[in-house]
Scaffold this motif. Structure first.
Motif, PDB file in Angstrom:
ATOM      1  N   UNK A   9      69.593  -1.804  80.998  1.00 63.34           N
ATOM      2  CA  UNK A   9      68.675  -1.963  79.863  1.00 63.34           C
ATOM      3  C   UNK A   9      67.696  -0.789  79.798  1.00 63.34           C
ATOM      4  N   UNK A  10      68.269   0.421  79.907  1.00 60.74           N
ATOM      5  CA  UNK A  10      67.458   1.627  80.051  1.00 60.74           C
ATOM      6  C   UNK A  10      67.736   2.600  78.910  1.00 60.74           C
ATOM      7  N   UNK A  11      67.138   2.352  77.758  1.00 62.92           N
ATOM      8  CA  UNK A  11      67.341   3.199  76.582  1.00 62.92           C
ATOM      9  C   UNK A  11      66.928   4.642  76.845  1.00 62.92           C
ATOM     10  N   UNK A  12      65.845   4.835  77.589  1.00 61.05           N
ATOM     11  CA  UNK A  12      65.291   6.176  77.779  1.00 61.05           C
ATOM     12  C   UNK A  12      66.314   7.146  78.358  1.00 61.05           C
ATOM     13  N   UNK A  13      67.162   6.652  79.264  1.00 57.63           N
ATOM     14  CA  UNK A  13      68.130   7.564  79.893  1.00 57.63           C
ATOM     15  C   UNK A  13      69.185   8.033  78.895  1.00 57.63           C
ATOM     16  N   UNK A  14      69.475   7.195  77.915  1.00 57.67           N
ATOM     17  CA  UNK A  14      70.533   7.514  76.950  1.00 57.67           C
ATOM     18  C   UNK A  14      69.994   8.293  75.746  1.00 57.67           C
ATOM     19  N   UNK A  15      68.724   8.078  75.460  1.00 55.46           N
ATOM     20  CA  UNK A  15      68.112   8.617  74.232  1.00 55.46           C
ATOM     21  C   UNK A  15      68.381  10.107  73.963  1.00 55.46           C
ATOM     22  N   UNK A  16      68.194  10.992  74.983  1.00 61.55           N
ATOM     23  CA  UNK A  16      68.388  12.425  74.686  1.00 61.55           C
ATOM     24  C   UNK A  16      69.810  12.745  74.220  1.00 61.55           C
ATOM     25  N   UNK A  17      70.794  11.978  74.699  1.00 58.77           N
ATOM     26  CA  UNK A  17      72.176  12.240  74.303  1.00 58.77           C
ATOM     27  C   UNK A  17      72.387  11.978  72.811  1.00 58.77           C
ATOM     28  N   UNK A  18      71.698  10.959  72.302  1.00 56.26           N
ATOM     29  CA  UNK A  18      71.864  10.632  70.882  1.00 56.26           C
ATOM     30  C   UNK A  18      71.412  11.807  70.025  1.00 56.26           C
ATOM     31  N   UNK A  19      70.271  12.381  70.358  1.00 57.76           N
ATOM     32  CA  UNK A  19      69.793  13.532  69.576  1.00 57.76           C
ATOM     33  C   UNK A  19      70.750  14.721  69.694  1.00 57.76           C
ATOM     34  N   UNK A  20      71.239  14.974  70.920  1.00 63.27           N
ATOM     35  CA  UNK A  20      72.160  16.112  71.105  1.00 63.27           C
ATOM     36  C   UNK A  20      73.456  15.875  70.338  1.00 63.27           C
ATOM     37  N   UNK A  21      73.928  14.623  70.347  1.00 59.95           N
ATOM     38  CA  UNK A  21      75.179  14.316  69.650  1.00 59.95           C
ATOM     39  C   UNK A  21      75.017  14.480  68.139  1.00 59.95           C
ATOM     40  N   UNK A  41      76.254  20.284  63.102  1.00 59.17           N
ATOM     41  CA  UNK A  41      76.833  21.631  63.131  1.00 59.17           C
ATOM     42  C   UNK A  41      78.340  21.564  62.836  1.00 59.17           C
ATOM     43  N   UNK A  42      79.014  20.627  63.503  1.00 60.67           N
ATOM     44  CA  UNK A  42      80.471  20.507  63.293  1.00 60.67           C
ATOM     45  C   UNK A  42      80.785  20.179  61.834  1.00 60.67           C
ATOM     46  N   UNK A  43      79.951  19.350  61.226  1.00 60.92           N
ATOM     47  CA  UNK A  43      80.172  19.006  59.819  1.00 60.92           C
ATOM     48  C   UNK A  43      80.101  20.268  58.954  1.00 60.92           C
ATOM     49  N   UNK A  44      79.207  21.187  59.332  1.00 59.64           N
ATOM     50  CA  UNK A  44      79.084  22.419  58.533  1.00 59.64           C
ATOM     51  C   UNK A  44      80.337  23.285  58.680  1.00 59.64           C
TER      52      UNK A  44
END
Lengths: 502, 502
Positions: A126-138, A144-147
């Motif tokens: 139940x640790x959102x903080x650890x996952x959070x940075x990945x969401x922004x990077x993804x 970029x890929x869409x462009x």
């Protein structure tokens, strides 16, 4: 028409690509069902080799030359219809595979594998903080890929279109607005009515009996055991592996036989679609279902429109009573119908009933929209989740594990994928209306437990086309009109008002 | 030592080949366990692609150049021991794959697939005549292929050597003569003693209990469930698929629990071998067991030397009683020991006991010898089978289905393979003696149900070497002497004389 050398090479190339996809499916299935856990690294190694080879075969200079040569032949009217359809889909796959630079493909694969592993742990803890940075990077990477895929288009529209050709945020907005205005008030009205959960829903039905029920239901859906394997896994899925080889999986909870029943009907719908693609497309790029939305329209058709219909309760009861007489003898069809259609908002999308399901999808769609438009970042997600859960479902979210960490999709980079889940149900309602318009006795088929007339319509209008037609073209062909969410809204409104006496 | 470019390319090439072998194993396993029957054609298509690619990768000009370059580096002393061992085995695989012209490889594959299909039907219909022409064509082709591999050698010797490096007809003749002179009189003497089959051997033990027994036995053999999957199939086999991934299969007969017990001990022996190859050999051409004979020495070691020993009866009984108390409570270790070691000639090789098993192999070896020396043709086989069954087993053959049609090997072209089955048991007896000579308390380990000291010796002397050493080199290393069948003959003579009070 005599096949040219280029057509022969094209057939060979598609077979080679098909082979990699088939092997990937077999490996994945083996990993989900029987492989020992310590074999995971070796499986990943083989998966890597297969996907690298698939990419190389699809994008090689010789494959590009082949597409150019066949395009010339096509323009000269020298290709038969099947080859022309293959060329259209193959060339698009190739163009899209070439769009992303090779080193970015590798980096993306590393990022999402890492994110997926982090998400697994984060959900358990139940640790959102650890996952959070990945969401922004993804999200950043996906923009970029869409462009690369289409620099002139809104990035989220690019991804929506990838998952469901022809869809964009404007069309989803219209769809979800219409669904919201029908479903949200209905859910609130139903919420005010006290509902009793009948005891038979929780009766213990042993695994062996549940497997018997599963096999009977697959047969009733028209799946021949000689062409359809059944297995148990943690998270059920199904897939068409090869000509004559579809797989259906389920998960058995001994205290919840209806979970197995509706999982099987759902997965059997996916499998029927895959099993009935025109055999002229065997071993080609057209040999699968055309899109996520159309696939869900088939699985949810059998799960809900057939499986949870009043008419189907008689054949369903016979199967349940045959395998679990202690639990189901004495239950009548009307009682089973109401029990199978209890509508009650819950926190978990995967457990949602037919009525509240689209609300879960709207919640995710709203957040994805905001991330791609930079109105929000990953940091805002838990707050948005809490607010939207209140607005749509009337529920407080007790923790992120049951909130924004519940689904795996974002960790794998699948933004734009969720919305197609909801579309599937809506497509199904329109197919049901078209089928009736074509004279199919839908209720009669359900009541008789003989779904052949329904399957025949779906085979003709949907299944046999494989990837030969995109979603919107299929719908126009099957229904004689473009997609219209009104069928879905009317269906839900009528069914649930009648069920709850509103 | 810094790896050169050639070494890096060699590692990559071996990984690519490994990947094809792994995928072939997975496909095969999937086909044997879960795939629906209509998927067979697609599986065959994928198998064909994999084996074609494997052959192309192994024999390409660049792979040949790589071998030439690495051979130079090897001669200059620039390769480490592992790479040198890989090069030796890889170069031999490559040389042999190059020896047979490509069009003959394809023709051979067609011939044996056809022969195998004909054999399947012929066995069911007891129709030798339909299969007979294939045997002559297969032997003819194998003689020609042997001349490609080594034109100066007797063709049967070439094939014996292919299945067990270092063996030829002269060494097998010596081996079988020694076994014959020990076993045949012993079988006749035992045949004169009336034996009663105890009722508990036929007691019903349900599938779930038998799976529990299987899992306990695998654990007792030292196989970690995290690295070893268990499945049920028609004809049990086992294999090492990948690092951390071995598979054991069994077949459950509810009226014959000991069949499952000894199948599991046997297949677990194969699996232990595969699981314990030095991890430095992962993903290389050395990553499997070295030969059929050595592999059988390990499986039969656990099945017979351990599994049917007097000392092992106590731990075996505990497992049986834990899962099948009704069937095994009250049975004592001495009774179980005698029951598990009933020696009685039968018609079917696969059901043969420890003592009469090699006679079945000798029978096939004698016939193969005559076919390759042109003393006989396929037409003579039923007559030869009848005569040899009388001589070796004292039995009349009632029909070809239980005679010369019983085994699949010849239909697949495997001539020279059977003899290595018998060698395995004989190697095992010599390993047992060497192990004791090295101070391992074999009986103590069996009696305690703690096989770790036995496994440690086998790991050190056999398992870890993978394909890095050929059979005869392994034996010399493990036993300090070349192979000697005396250990095996003495073991059988002592054990069965003691058992039957002769």
């Amino acid at each position: 028409m005599k096949p040219t050398d280029a057509v022969r090479d094209f057939t060979r190339l598609q077979r080679d690509l098909w082979c990699r996809e088939y092997l990937t499916s077999i490996l994945d299935f083996d990993g989900e069902t029987v492989a020992p856990e310590n074999g995971a690294a070796a499986r990943a190694e083989a998966m890597g080799v297969l996907s690298e080879e698939h990419h190389r075969l699809l994008t090689s200079q010789s494959a590009q030359d082949l597409v150019a040569e066949l395009t010339k032949q096509q323009e000269a009217g020298a290709l038969d219809d099947t080859t022309a359809a293959e060329l259209r889909v193959f060339a698009r796959d190739q163009r899209e595979a070439l769009a992303i630079p090779t080193d970015e493909v590798a980096a993306w694969s590393r990022l999402t594998s890492e994110a997926n592993a982090v998400w697994h742990k984060a959900k358990l803890a139940n640790d959102w903080a650890s996952f959070e940075p990945y969401v922004d990077r993804i999200v950043e990477t996906l923009k970029r890929h869409a462009s690369y895929l289409d620099a002139n288009r809104d990035p989220y529209d690019v991804w929506l279109d990838q998952y469901e050709r022809g869809m964009d945020a404007a069309s989803y907005d219209a769809f979800f607005n219409q669904v919201r205005s029908t479903v949200v008030p209905l859910v609130h009205e139903i919420g005010a009515i006290p509902t009793k959960r009948p005891a038979f829903l929780d009766a213990c039905v042993p695994e062996a009996a549940q497997m018997g029920i599963a096999r009977d239901l697959l047969a009733l859906e028209g799946l021949d055991p000689a062409g359809c394997a059944l297995a148990c896994v943690e998270h059920p899925f199904s897939d068409g592996f090869a000509p004559g080889d579809v797989r259906v999986t389920t998960h058995i909870y001994e205290q919840d036989v209806l979970s197995n029943v509706f999982t099987i009907l759902h997965e059997g719908g996916h499998a029927s679609y895959e099993q009935n693609v025109d055999s002229a497309y065997d071993y080609t790029c057209l040999a699968h279902g055309t899109s996520m939305g159309i696939h869900e329209s088939q699985s949810r058709f059998f799960e809900n429109y057939v499986g949870r219909s009043r008419a189907f309760m008689e054949p369903l009861l016979s199967i349940l009573c045959a395998h679990a007489p202690e639990a189901y003898e004495g239950v009548d069809a009307g009682t089973l119908y109401r029990a199978a259609n209890i509508a009650a908002p819950g926190l978990i999308r995967m457990d949602a009933d037919e009525l509240t399901y689209p609300l879960h999808i709207m919640l995710r769609y709203d957040i994805e929209r905001m991330l791609f438009s930079s109105e929000a970042t990953a940091r805002d997600i838990p707050g948005l989740w809490a607010k939207l859960s209140r607005d749509y479902l009337g529920l407080e979210v007790p923790d992120d594990a049951r909130g924004c960490l519940q689904d795996t999709h974002w960790s794998g980079g699948s933004f734009g994928y969720f919305p197609s889940y909801a579309l599937g149900s809506a497509y199904g309602a329109q197919f049901l209306a078209a089928m009736r318009g074509d004279g199919v006795d839908f209720e009669g088929a359900c009541a008789a437990g003989d779904l052949a007339p329904i399957a025949a319509w779906l085979r003709d209008k949907i299944w046999r086309w494989g990837r030969g037609k995109d979603a919107q073209e299929l719908i126009a062909g099957a229904c004689g009109a473009p997609f219209d969410a009104t069928y879905y809204c009317t269906y839900l409104d009528t069914k649930f008002r009648e069920l709850y006496g509103l």
